[in-house]
Design an enzyme around this catalytic site. Structure first.
Site, PDB file in Angstrom:
ATOM      1  N   GLU A  48       0.853  -1.188   0.000  1.00 29.59           N
ATOM      2  CA  GLU A  48       0.000   0.000   0.000  1.00 29.59           C
ATOM      3  C   GLU A  48       0.891   1.240   0.000  1.00 29.59           C
ATOM      4  O   GLU A  48       1.884   1.310   0.725  1.00 29.59           O
ATOM      5  CB  GLU A  48      -0.869  -0.039   1.260  1.00 29.59           C
ATOM      6  CG  GLU A  48      -1.963   0.991   1.301  1.00 29.59           C
ATOM      7  CD  GLU A  48      -2.839   0.827   2.534  1.00 29.59           C
ATOM      8  OE1 GLU A  48      -2.858   1.749   3.366  1.00 29.59           O
ATOM      9  OE2 GLU A  48      -3.467  -0.249   2.669  1.00 29.59           O
ATOM     10  N   LYS A 204       2.987  -2.980 -42.888  1.00 29.64           N
ATOM     11  CA  LYS A 204       3.037  -4.336 -42.327  1.00 29.64           C
ATOM     12  C   LYS A 204       1.645  -4.953 -42.324  1.00 29.64           C
ATOM     13  O   LYS A 204       0.647  -4.274 -42.114  1.00 29.64           O
ATOM     14  CB  LYS A 204       3.625  -4.324 -40.916  1.00 29.64           C
ATOM     15  CG  LYS A 204       2.816  -3.554 -39.884  1.00 29.64           C
ATOM     16  CD  LYS A 204       3.537  -3.485 -38.555  1.00 29.64           C
ATOM     17  CE  LYS A 204       2.736  -2.641 -37.552  1.00 29.64           C
ATOM     18  NZ  LYS A 204       3.456  -2.379 -36.314  1.00 29.64           N
TER      19      LYS A 204
END
Length: 339
Positions: A48, A204
């Site tokens: 935390e 591509k």
């Protein structure tokens, strides 16, 4: 009118070296010492996050320097919790300086039942109490519209233009700027325009996600020193493959200029073993030891640009002036020589 208070910087753990460099540059610009606000950003045993600011920030103009890079969730939470700490300490204005805006690639619903996480993160940042965002090369410019607060999106291309003119002095006529995909054409064209170079595209096609079936070069790159331009390099698979295709099409050299060097997984090894002569990245993300040790990776500093941008925001003067290469020449004085 300039603000009466001085700009104050505070940093999380994401890129402390960049934050310190920005403070040093601001000290040079201001002619007075600018230091990071004394604070601690720590974790309890269960991870935390806890933040404590040791200095008075009431009525101050605060700048939190915190890219949301890997680990993205931890660094994002640090940013939100620091914002809350400053807001509850009566800071007058809070600007989040986010050199790398994580989750930016999730900026639209590409498929059914998927989130637009960039918008969610924008909501969280604004809701935490941030008044303004300063960032660098957002993955998509429209992400600025995800925020209901002002966003200043700086560009790396003016700095890259200076770097290219410096390192390729005498060979500028041989330069060809290359976009590694159709989606990045606007970014590549913008840099090509700055350095007066022609533009080529690597198209591509994918059979399935993560696997490139075919790459085609659009434009004649024979005899050219090719410079691939993009905003993010993650695993470097596409980048290294594009470099190979360019060399196969007659390029004499291939270099890459990428704003954000995420460089995860096998990326560094791929770059080191690739046909690329150099990969130039900025320090928007804290470079790992492997990145620093890689012989063909070079890092361009962004601290001079961010320091000036912060001062311009504080002064209420133009941030868009930093979009011009000529404006950055005196800011990067001593680092690059033009002409």
């Amino acid at each position: 009118m300039p603000a009466m208070t001085e700009p104050k910087l505070i940093s999380g753990n994401a890129n402390l070296s960049l934050a310190k460099a920005i403070a040093r540059r601001m000290s040079m610009h201001r002619g007075m010492s600018v230091n990071l606000v004394d604070a601690r950003v720590e974790r309890f045993n269960d991870q935390e996050i806890f933040v404590e600011v040791y200095e008075n920030v009431r009525g101050e103009d605060m700048y939190i320097i915190q890219p949301t890079s890997n680990p993205a969730n931890d660094n994002l939470m640090e940013l939100l919790i620091m914002t809350d700490a400053l807001r509850r300490s009566s800071a007058d204005r809070i600007t989040a300086v986010i050199p790398y805006f994580g989750y930016a690639r999730q900026d639209r619903r590409a498929k059914a039942r998927t989130p637009i996480t960039a918008k969610l993160v924008a909501n969280m940042i604004a809701e935490a109490g941030v008044d303004r965002v300063l960032t660098l090369d957002l993955h998509a410019a429209q992400i600025q519209g995800f925020f209901d607060i002002p966003v200043d999106n700086l560009y790396a291309s003016p700095v890259f233009a200076l770097d290219i003119e410096h390192h390729f002095k005498g060979a500028m006529d041989d330069i060809m700027v290359v976009s590694p995909d159709v989606g990045g054409v606007a970014r590549a064209r913008e840099l090509a325009k700055r350095i007066n170079a022609p533009l080529s595209i690597v198209d591509k096609r994918r059979e399935k996600a993560g696997e490139i079936a075919e790459m085609t070069v659009i434009g004649n790159v024979a005899g050219k020193k090719c410079i691939i331009v993009d905003d993010i390099c993650d695993t470097a698979g596409t980048l290294c493959k594009a470099a190979e295709v360019l060399m196969q099409n007659g390029a004499t050299e291939v270099h890459s200029y990428i704003t954000h060097g995420v460089l995860s997984g096998p990326a560094v090894e791929r770059v080191q073993n690739s046909v690329m002569k150099s990969l130039v990245i900025t320090d928007s993300i804290e470079p790992t030891d492997a990145v620093k040790a890689c012989p063909n990776i070079r890092i361009v500093p962004t601290a001079p640009m961010f320091a000036q941008a912060i001062l311009n925001i504080w002064n209420g003067t133009s941030v868009s002036s930093l979009f011009e290469t000529d404006t950055l020449v005196p800011i990067y004085e001593g680092m690059y020589q033009r002409g």
